[in-house]
Design a protein around this motif. Sequence first.
Motif, short mmCIF file in Angstrom:
data_model
loop_
_atom_site.label_atom_id
_atom_site.label_comp_id
_atom_site.label_asym_id
_atom_site.label_seq_id
_atom_site.Cartn_x
_atom_site.Cartn_y
_atom_site.Cartn_z
N VAL A 246 0.86 -1.18 0.00
CA VAL A 246 0.00 0.00 0.00
C VAL A 246 0.90 1.23 0.00
N CYS A 247 0.85 2.02 -1.06
CA CYS A 247 1.78 3.14 -1.25
C CYS A 247 1.23 4.45 -0.70
N LEU A 248 2.09 5.19 -0.05
CA LEU A 248 1.78 6.53 0.44
C LEU A 248 2.74 7.48 -0.26
N PRO A 249 2.29 8.30 -1.23
CA PRO A 249 3.20 9.11 -2.02
C PRO A 249 3.84 10.26 -1.27
N GLN A 250 3.15 10.78 -0.28
CA GLN A 250 3.68 11.85 0.56
C GLN A 250 3.27 11.57 1.99
N PHE A 251 4.24 11.52 2.92
CA PHE A 251 3.89 11.08 4.26
C PHE A 251 3.02 12.10 4.98
N ASP A 252 2.00 11.58 5.61
CA ASP A 252 1.09 12.35 6.45
C ASP A 252 0.59 11.39 7.54
N GLY A 253 0.69 11.81 8.80
CA GLY A 253 0.33 10.92 9.89
C GLY A 253 -1.12 10.46 9.85
N GLU A 254 -2.02 11.39 9.58
CA GLU A 254 -3.44 11.05 9.52
C GLU A 254 -3.73 10.07 8.38
N ALA A 255 -3.13 10.35 7.21
CA ALA A 255 -3.36 9.47 6.06
C ALA A 255 -2.78 8.08 6.32
#
Length: 538
Positions: A246-255
Amino acid sequence: MRKTYGAEYPHTLSALLSRSGRSPAAPAVTDASGTLSRRDFQDSVLRAAAGLRAADIGPSDRVALWLPNGTDYLAAIFACARLGALAIHINTRFRAAEVGNLLRRSGAVALVTEWGFAPVDFPEIFSSLPAEDRAALRCVLGRPVSLNVTELAGLPVLPRESAAADAGPDEATGATACLTFTTSGTTSGPKLVLHDQQTIAGHAADVARRIGLDAADAVLLAAVPFCGTFGNAATMAAVAGGTHIVCLPQFDGEAAAALIRHHRVTHLIGGDDMFGRIAAASSGRPFDSVRFSGFAAFHSTAAASIAAAEAAGMQPRGLYGSSEVQALFSIAGGRNRLLGGGVPVSDQARLEIRDPDSGKTLPAGASGELWIDAPSRFVEYLDNPSATQRAIDADGVFRTGDLARLSDAGFVYEARIGDAMRLGGFLVSPEEIEAVIQAQPGVAGVQVVAAARAQGDPVPVAFVRLSAGAVLRETALRAHCLQQLARFKVPERIVVVEDFPTVDSPNGAKVQKVRLREMAEVLLREQRQDKSSVIRAG
């Protein structure tokens, strides 16, 4: 001579991709555009390889990859490998000077990049580069069809994928150059760390087996950029295990927290700050699906972040790795499980502690420089034989530049040799002093370095970030240190700063200790500040 992986290991990235016995219909990769099955992802790799081949990319060509985490980036990695091309990873945090320097030094002939990624306008930055930085490039590959773009900075823009999956033959071997990581350059200039395919594929298989990424229900949150060794090693291991990525393109704690709950993520890897931000987004509900999380400590607030991650059910464990031997080289366990170091994932890895000055081998428990002989070791620093020769001895053993000690649980990482301080005749890790200061109310962060005085031995100097509104006295902090530490470890100065100088790396921002040492030496030369003065935030 470097150790190599045996015949039971995958030796190319193509072999890594096809080794899992999972169903072709099983989920392989999820990003913002949706989820691809294993069959569909493999087709995507073939189309990407066909696109590269249509752009006249072949064996030994160097291809720069400048993309956010996602299916396209992952497919480009495997497509380059299939063609025998060398992938030059570019950190998405890099800007014009850094990107231009990397393109010029690497001699990349093609750039694979992204249009429409909101946080970073890659094409705009690229267009601003001096012509000499783009001199070796023949083309740019992307998905600009909707923008009707056919040219960028004088170069033709070609489709990243071919509609027909005619990728041609697989050109790879285990010894084929695979990819480069860029070192952070916190202690010296950045170098391009070259790995071949068997090194990446073999290490991925070891990691998958060691941390359970081969379990049927395993899901990896790819929150760290693929361009660095932490993001790459974890993701390659997930591919080795047939794990859903599962990819997260830009880190964000909530996401990140939302993705963990929605996809029932079982594994995540990253820096301490990442774990702290995910924990802060937990809303007091533990993440009950997570059964392995590995972290590297990059900040003085690591202890608080990891304690919060433990409370949120993320079961963090300390990791050790580097661009040269790859991330997840070793994993801590037992009573040392929150420390860097641990036991290597490869049964073939051998560790040795040597005196940094004499080169003499030291016994267990003694602090010295960590030397590693392992099959996950890099091949060379690209186009830099002198740096390679300094880092690898005649027997093929890698000189890490890290201060460590052997223990009954493998080894314990202490600090970079350049960061370790020779105080009172002893090697001292700055983290020991930082922990004492960090524990004081109002301290948001601390970094300690050693600085030379006009006369006498080097002394420690502490730089402190304070929480908003906090007020502390330097004399009070030094008095506290005197109660907790040997006199030679007590900082000569404790100085407040708004922030620490940092350099971006694929694994997060790293503090520039070299710059802090320069600042400390200026402070000691000036000797102008009253030690009874109040230091305050803001």
